[in-house]
Structures are given as structure tokens and as C-alpha cells.
Design a protein around this motif. Structure first.
Motif, PDB file in Angstrom:
ATOM      1  N   SER A   9      85.195 121.950  41.601  1.00 57.20           N
ATOM      2  CA  SER A   9      84.505 120.977  40.766  1.00 57.20           C
ATOM      3  C   SER A   9      85.352 120.592  39.557  1.00 57.20           C
ATOM      4  CB  SER A   9      83.168 121.536  40.288  1.00 57.20           C
ATOM      5  OG  SER A   9      82.315 121.760  41.382  1.00 57.20           O
ATOM      6  N   VAL A  10      85.992 121.562  38.938  1.00 55.27           N
ATOM      7  CA  VAL A  10      86.850 121.300  37.773  1.00 55.27           C
ATOM      8  C   VAL A  10      88.048 120.458  38.187  1.00 55.27           C
ATOM      9  CG1 VAL A  10      88.370 122.387  36.078  1.00 55.27           C
ATOM     10  CG2 VAL A  10      86.103 123.346  36.508  1.00 55.27           C
ATOM     11  N   VAL A  11      88.676 120.806  39.316  1.00 52.33           N
ATOM     12  CA  VAL A  11      89.825 120.034  39.795  1.00 52.33           C
ATOM     13  C   VAL A  11      89.403 118.603  40.112  1.00 52.33           C
ATOM     14  CG1 VAL A  11      91.483 119.805  41.694  1.00 52.33           C
ATOM     15  CG2 VAL A  11      91.102 122.031  40.638  1.00 52.33           C
ATOM     16  N   ALA A  13      86.880 116.901  38.883  1.00 55.98           N
ATOM     17  CA  ALA A  13      86.566 116.205  37.633  1.00 55.98           C
ATOM     18  C   ALA A  13      87.851 115.799  36.908  1.00 55.98           C
ATOM     19  CB  ALA A  13      85.703 117.086  36.746  1.00 55.98           C
ATOM     20  N   SER A  14      88.859 116.667  36.925  1.00 51.27           N
ATOM     21  CA  SER A  14      90.137 116.356  36.278  1.00 51.27           C
ATOM     22  C   SER A  14      90.821 115.176  36.957  1.00 51.27           C
ATOM     23  CB  SER A  14      91.057 117.566  36.313  1.00 51.27           C
ATOM     24  OG  SER A  14      90.479 118.638  35.625  1.00 51.27           O
ATOM     25  N   VAL A  15      90.843 115.221  38.289  1.00 50.79           N
ATOM     26  CA  VAL A  15      91.471 114.125  39.041  1.00 50.79           C
ATOM     27  C   VAL A  15      90.733 112.820  38.798  1.00 50.79           C
ATOM     28  CG1 VAL A  15      91.942 113.277  41.379  1.00 50.79           C
ATOM     29  CG2 VAL A  15      92.485 115.625  40.791  1.00 50.79           C
ATOM     30  N   ALA A  17      89.023 111.985  36.155  1.00 53.58           N
ATOM     31  CA  ALA A  17      89.292 111.537  34.784  1.00 53.58           C
ATOM     32  C   ALA A  17      90.673 110.900  34.681  1.00 53.58           C
ATOM     33  CB  ALA A  17      89.173 112.705  33.820  1.00 53.58           C
ATOM     34  N   ILE A  18      91.659 111.510  35.324  1.00 52.71           N
ATOM     35  CA  ILE A  18      93.022 110.963  35.296  1.00 52.71           C
ATOM     36  C   ILE A  18      93.068 109.625  36.016  1.00 52.71           C
ATOM     37  CG2 ILE A  18      95.376 111.328  36.125  1.00 52.71           C
ATOM     38  CD1 ILE A  18      94.919 114.341  35.599  1.00 52.71           C
ATOM     39  N   SER A  19      92.391 109.522  37.154  1.00 56.99           N
ATOM     40  CA  SER A  19      92.365 108.265  37.908  1.00 56.99           C
ATOM     41  C   SER A  19      91.694 107.157  37.103  1.00 56.99           C
ATOM     42  CB  SER A  19      91.625 108.442  39.231  1.00 56.99           C
ATOM     43  OG  SER A  19      92.288 109.371  40.042  1.00 56.99           O
ATOM     44  N   GLN A  21      91.562 106.895  33.901  1.00 58.07           N
ATOM     45  CA  GLN A  21      92.469 106.511  32.822  1.00 58.07           C
ATOM     46  C   GLN A  21      93.561 105.590  33.348  1.00 58.07           C
ATOM     47  OE1 GLN A  21      91.999 107.114  29.685  1.00 58.07           O
ATOM     48  NE2 GLN A  21      93.886 106.244  28.937  1.00 58.07           N
TER      49      GLN A  21
END
Length: 107
Positions: A9-11, A13-15, A17-19, A21
Motif C-alpha cells: 500500500s505504501v509503495v 501510494a508513493s508511485v 504520488a510521483i506519477s 506530480q
């Protein structure tokens, strides 16, 4: 919830967020906008004709560009003379434009 699910879930969410941006950086509303030219198509075509006739195009595309200074200066002088002459206004009319008084004298 297991540790694997939390890490996934953390990975994710990070991906995401980066996408998001990266996609925000491609916003077309932030791209520069080209303003319309104040020069008519006929004026551009007339200028191109004079550029070719003056020999400036040949000088700038030759292999000796930058070395044959005298030939370039001669072509630039002829270009400037043709650009200021009534011949330029004649060419603008031939290409379908209406030259103004400042078009001939201003450049």
C-alpha cells in the motif's frame, strides 16, 4: 492487515504520488503561448525572396561560412539595400499583401 499488504500500500501510494506530480508538470496551460506575428505572410515571402536574391542565403549555407567575411558583408549590404528599396513593396504586393510605409523604410 499483514506487513506485506502495508508495504504494498505504501509503495502504491508513493508511485501514485510521483506519477501525479509528473503529470502535473505536463500541464498544457503552463506551456509558453506563441503570440501572433505582426508580419504578414506576404512580407515573409518577400523577405525570403530578397534574402535569396542578395546572395545572403548562399553565403550562410556555404562551407566557407565565417571565413569569407568580405563576401558575407557584400551580401548583407545588398540584402539591406533591397529590403529598403521599393522592390520589397512590389514583392509584398505580388505575394498578396499590402505593404505599409514603415514596412519598406523600417527595416
Amino acid at each position: 492487515m499483514s506487513t506485506k499488504n502495508i508495504i504494498a500500500s505504501v509503495v502504491f501510494a508513493s508511485v501514485a504520488a510521483i506519477s501525479g506530480q509528473a503529470m502535473a508538470n505536463d500541464n498544457p496551460h503552463l506551456q509558453p503561448v506563441n503570440t501572433p506575428s505582426q508580419v504578414s505572410r506576404a512580407e515573409v515571402l518577400a523577405d525570403l525572396q530578397i534574402y535569396r536574391e542578395s546572395g545572403l542565403q548562399a553565403v550562410e549555407q556555404s562551407e566557407t561560412y565565417g571565413y569569407d567575411v568580405a563576401r558575407r558583408q557584400e551580401a548583407q549590404a545588398k540584402y539591406a539595400e533591397l529590403r529598403r528599396s521599393p522592390y520589397y513593396a512590389t514583392l509584398v504586393k505580388r505575394f498578396g499583401g499590402t505593404p505599409s510605409a514603415t514596412t519598406v523604410a523600417g527595416r
